[in-house]
Design a protein around this motif. Structure first.
Motif, PDB file in Angstrom:
ATOM      1  N   VAL A 270       0.559 -37.370  -6.868  1.00  0.00           N
ATOM      2  CA  VAL A 270      -0.195 -37.586  -8.109  1.00  0.00           C
ATOM      3  C   VAL A 270       0.285 -38.876  -8.783  1.00  0.00           C
ATOM      4  N   GLN A 271      -0.636 -39.451  -9.542  1.00  0.00           N
ATOM      5  CA  GLN A 271      -0.323 -40.678 -10.286  1.00  0.00           C
ATOM      6  C   GLN A 271       0.370 -40.252 -11.581  1.00  0.00           C
ATOM      7  N   GLU A 272       1.572 -40.796 -11.852  1.00  0.00           N
ATOM      8  CA  GLU A 272       2.308 -40.413 -13.059  1.00  0.00           C
ATOM      9  C   GLU A 272       3.002 -41.634 -13.653  1.00  0.00           C
ATOM     10  N   ASN A 273       2.768 -41.893 -14.906  1.00  0.00           N
ATOM     11  CA  ASN A 273       3.495 -42.950 -15.621  1.00  0.00           C
ATOM     12  C   ASN A 273       3.529 -44.267 -14.831  1.00  0.00           C
ATOM     13  N   GLY A 274       2.410 -44.620 -14.297  1.00  0.00           N
ATOM     14  CA  GLY A 274       2.342 -45.895 -13.576  1.00  0.00           C
ATOM     15  C   GLY A 274       2.873 -45.831 -12.169  1.00  0.00           C
ATOM     16  N   GLY A 275       3.493 -44.723 -11.762  1.00  0.00           N
ATOM     17  CA  GLY A 275       3.988 -44.604 -10.386  1.00  0.00           C
ATOM     18  C   GLY A 275       3.373 -43.395  -9.705  1.00  0.00           C
ATOM     19  N   ARG A 276       3.743 -43.192  -8.454  1.00  0.00           N
ATOM     20  CA  ARG A 276       3.199 -42.052  -7.711  1.00  0.00           C
ATOM     21  C   ARG A 276       4.350 -41.125  -7.311  1.00  0.00           C
ATOM     22  N   CYS A 277       4.104 -39.832  -7.537  1.00  0.00           N
ATOM     23  CA  CYS A 277       5.136 -38.842  -7.212  1.00  0.00           C
ATOM     24  C   CYS A 277       4.544 -37.767  -6.294  1.00  0.00           C
ATOM     25  N   PHE A 278       5.441 -37.240  -5.492  1.00  0.00           N
ATOM     26  CA  PHE A 278       5.054 -36.128  -4.610  1.00  0.00           C
ATOM     27  C   PHE A 278       5.566 -34.845  -5.249  1.00  0.00           C
ATOM     28  N   HIS A 279       4.652 -33.951  -5.619  1.00  0.00           N
ATOM     29  CA  HIS A 279       5.023 -32.686  -6.238  1.00  0.00           C
ATOM     30  C   HIS A 279       5.000 -31.579  -5.200  1.00  0.00           C
ATOM     31  N   TRP A 280       6.067 -30.830  -5.136  1.00  0.00           N
ATOM     32  CA  TRP A 280       6.077 -29.635  -4.287  1.00  0.00           C
ATOM     33  C   TRP A 280       6.680 -28.493  -5.088  1.00  0.00           C
ATOM     34  N   ILE A 281       6.702 -27.293  -4.560  1.00  0.00           N
ATOM     35  CA  ILE A 281       7.075 -26.146  -5.396  1.00  0.00           C
ATOM     36  C   ILE A 281       8.523 -26.189  -5.855  1.00  0.00           C
ATOM     37  N   GLY A 282       9.356 -27.019  -5.178  1.00  0.00           N
ATOM     38  CA  GLY A 282      10.771 -27.064  -5.549  1.00  0.00           C
ATOM     39  C   GLY A 282      11.131 -28.283  -6.355  1.00  0.00           C
ATOM     40  N   GLY A 283      10.194 -29.170  -6.647  1.00  0.00           N
ATOM     41  CA  GLY A 283      10.534 -30.350  -7.413  1.00  0.00           C
ATOM     42  C   GLY A 283       9.614 -31.514  -7.158  1.00  0.00           C
ATOM     43  N   THR A 284      10.170 -32.701  -7.349  1.00  0.00           N
ATOM     44  CA  THR A 284       9.380 -33.931  -7.251  1.00  0.00           C
ATOM     45  C   THR A 284      10.147 -34.960  -6.425  1.00  0.00           C
ATOM     46  N   LEU A 285       9.402 -35.735  -5.646  1.00  0.00           N
ATOM     47  CA  LEU A 285      10.015 -36.785  -4.824  1.00  0.00           C
ATOM     48  C   LEU A 285       9.211 -38.071  -5.023  1.00  0.00           C
ATOM     49  N   PRO A 286       9.860 -39.247  -4.867  1.00  0.00           N
ATOM     50  CA  PRO A 286       9.076 -40.485  -4.947  1.00  0.00           C
ATOM     51  C   PRO A 286       8.087 -40.582  -3.783  1.00  0.00           C
ATOM     52  N   ALA A 287       6.872 -41.101  -4.066  1.00  0.00           N
ATOM     53  CA  ALA A 287       5.836 -41.146  -3.022  1.00  0.00           C
ATOM     54  C   ALA A 287       5.451 -42.571  -2.650  1.00  0.00           C
ATOM     55  N   GLY A 288       6.188 -43.562  -3.134  1.00  0.00           N
ATOM     56  CA  GLY A 288       5.903 -44.947  -2.757  1.00  0.00           C
ATOM     57  C   GLY A 288       4.496 -45.351  -3.152  1.00  0.00           C
TER      58      GLY A 288
END
Lengths: 375, 263
Positions: A270-288
């Protein structure tokens, strides 16, 4: 250093004749190239790579991905539509198999049943007019190097599986090929024999100076022998890279799946605060730079840390299943909404079913989830 | 000796007697003189019938014709059937079935029906009543048998052997010389023997296509039997049987311990 084997823009064809030998015979008796491949379809497109003498390229691919067809095309045993095969600077694309300087080793070693082991090994030299005594002597040297000289007087049907592989390898090396093509040589072997044949392949690579291409679906086999590795991904061959680099950063999700050492965590970019993050059930990771949408994160077991959590956080997960593998623990985790994920970890092994945990991931490779290619 | 073993021994003895009794009768008849019912053994023996058989120039011509026809049928039939069987076996299923059907037709048709058809064809070619015409007629059933033999061999042939030899540097002729001929020694020798025997025993095709102008040993033996010359007919029949048995024996020895060639 110029490459011993250079392959350029090669289309590897899959035949759909009723009997494979039909197309094989065509390749043995007809010209190697033709314009209108009736009854064929392109299985691998635009294959381009090169291998230096003394190096070994491992091609990793799933069953039916065209690994054997690629080798057979390079050996001149299968017709091709487009591309160029250059061996030691000589274009061999239109040459028959016997004039290419390329030896192909079948998955099951093929020894000539009417010749004793020493005659089998001397066979390529006798074809070149080397006197039989000299040919046998040189063959025996290879048999000794591969530790099967004690069976030199035996007929092939008296050999064990591992001995047959070694003898076939000795015969191939006796032909002093510029290129040696190995079609899953370790696939059907038990672990002990597999170790022996791996050692023989390493010895062959070091001693012969031939460029080797090894196709396999087993990462361990590739790592044991290869200096470079490519993957068959979406009907193309990835650029050869050093095995460690390829494992660290596979170029695609399919490639990561082929490598076969990653846990897959599904989620969404998902697009968040100008960057992209990978959301999964245990947290968030950078998605480049990945586009928003369904995605999969690939992680290795040593990159995953699972810690018991005494307090309930939004990222706390519950262990619902635990399985012990040879070196890792495989945990199935779920969140309060019912989402589940399975991860391998080589860390905390005292956790059990019912424990609440938080998962920390040191490094992940996130890919868009495109589904399987239609072949 | 257990009952099972004794039954086996009895069966072997019975089969041996069954197979050898006609030959033994021919041997005795060919040398018997004045052997009439109810005598159990002939009153005297001599080699007169054998001497007459070889003294008569027409019999010698018939024997020579038979040998020439059988040897050429074996050689040409094998030379044609081997590549035909290989090409069919390695081709598509449709081609394989068509070739097998054609070969089987040549074998399964009654000799008189086949002979009538061949007679017309050979007469059209202007070869009626000639050795060449009879040879062509013999070649048809022989080619049928031999094609079926090689079709079976190459259907199970391990093509990887040729591929391995090719990538080790063996060209087409070298693959034949170093790999295929040694591995195909048994089927080739058996095909040569079979081709010889198919022609050697032909009566109907020789009679229909040769029109009586081409004499062979089987035709002479038939004529002797019809004329009631039992002693000479027996000698002639043995002269027919002995080369056939000899060819069979030689083919078995020549085949030797050839390894299996199939995958």
């Amino acid at each position: 250093m110029s490459a011993a084997l250079r392959v350029q823009d090669l289309d590897v064809l899959f035949g759909n004749d009723e009997r494979p030998s039909h197309r094989e015979m065509k390749a043995l008796i007809l010209p190697r190239t033709f314009d209108e491949p009736r009854g064929y379809r392109v299985g691998l497109a635009d294959v381009t790579f090169s291998v230096n003498g003394g190096d070994c390229l491992a091609v990793l691919g799933a069953s039916g991905d065209g690994k054997s067809s690629l080798l057979r095309t390079l050996a001149g045993l299968q017709v091709l539509r487009r591309g160029q095969v250059v061996v030691n600077g000589r274009d061999v694309t239109a040459l028959p198999p016997e004039k290419r300087g390329v030896v192909y080793l079948h998955q099951e070693p093929v020894l000539f049943p009417h010749l004793a082991v020493h005659e089998n090994v001397a066979f390529p030299l006798t074809l070149r007019g080397v006197p039989k005594r000299d040919a046998v002597r040189r063959g025996l040297e290879w048999l000794e190097r591969l530790q099967v000289s004690d069976v030199s007087g035996n007929m092939p049907d008296a050999l064990s599986g591992g001995q047959r592989h070694r003898v076939a390898l000795a015969r191939a090396l006796c032909a002093e090929p510029a290129v040696l093509l190995l079609d899953e040589p370790l696939a059907s072997l038990d672990p002990a024999v597999r170790r022996d044949v791996r050692a023989a392949l390493l010895e062959a690579r070091a001693a012969s100076g031939a460029a080797m291409v090894l196709v396999t679906h087993d990462l361990d086999d590739a790592l044991a022998v290869a200096t470079h590795m490519s993957l068959i991904d979406w009907m193309t061959l990835t650029t050869p890279r050093e095995p460690a680099a390829l494992i660290q950063a596979p170029p695609s999700l399919e490639a990561a799946r082929l490598v076969g050492i990653f846990s897959e965590i599904t989620g969404e970019v998902v697009q968040e605060n100008g960057g992209r993050c990978f959301h999964w059930i245990g947290g968030t990771l950078p998605a480049g730079e990945l586009d928003a949408g369904p995605a999969v994160a690939c992680v290795r077991s040593h990159e995953v840390t699972v810690e018991r959590s005494e307090e309930i956080h939004p990222s706390t997960l519950l262990i619902t299943d635990r399985r012990d593998a040879a070196h890792d623990v495989v945990l199935t985790l779920c969140d309060t909404a019912g989402g589940t994920v399975t991860v391998s970890t080589s860390g905390n092994t005292r956790l059990g079913v019912g424990d609440g945990v938080v998962v920390a991931i040191a490094h992940a490779r996130v890919f868009a989830d495109r589904g399987r290619p239609r072949v | 000796m257990t009952p099972r073993l004794s039954m086996r021994a009895l069966s072997v003895v019975a089969l041996t007697l069954f197979a050898s009794a006609p030959l033994a009768m021919l041997v005795v008849t060919s040398i018997a003189r004045g052997w009439f019912y109810p005598s159990v053994v002939p009153s005297s023996v001599d080699g007169g019938a054998w001497a007459e058989l070889f003294r008569d120039a027409s019999h010698r011509t018939a024997l020579l014709n038979s040998v020439v026809l059988a040897v050429s049928t074996a050689l040409v039939g094998t030379a044609l059937a081997l590549p035909l069987g290989r090409a069919a076996a390695l081709s598509t299923r449709g081609v394989r079935r068509s070739v097998a059907l054609l070969a089987f037709t040549a074998v399964a048709l009654p000799p008189v029906a086949l002979g009538a058809g061949l007679q017309l064809s050979v007469l059209t070619l202007g070869l009626g009543g000639t050795v060449v015409g009879v040879f062509l007629a013999h070649l048809v059933p022989a080619l049928g048998y031999l094609t079926l033999v090689f079709l079976g061999v190459f259907t199970r042939w391990d093509l990887r052997l040729e591929e391995a030899a090719a990538t080790l540097g063996a060209g087409g002729l070298e693959r034949w010389r170093h790999l295929m001929l040694p591995l195909l020694r048994r089927p080739i020798t058996e095909a040569l023997a079979l081709g010889f025997l198919v022609s050697w025993a032909q009566v109907a095709l020789t009679l229909l296509v040769g029109g009586g102008a081409v004499r062979t040993l089987p035709l002479d033996v038939l004529a002797m039997l019809q004329a009631g010359q039992d002693q000479r007919a027996a000698a002639g029949a043995l002269a027919l049987a002995i080369p056939a048995l000899f060819v069979l024996g030689v083919s078995r020895v020549a085949a030797g311990n050839t390894p299996a060639v199939v995958a």
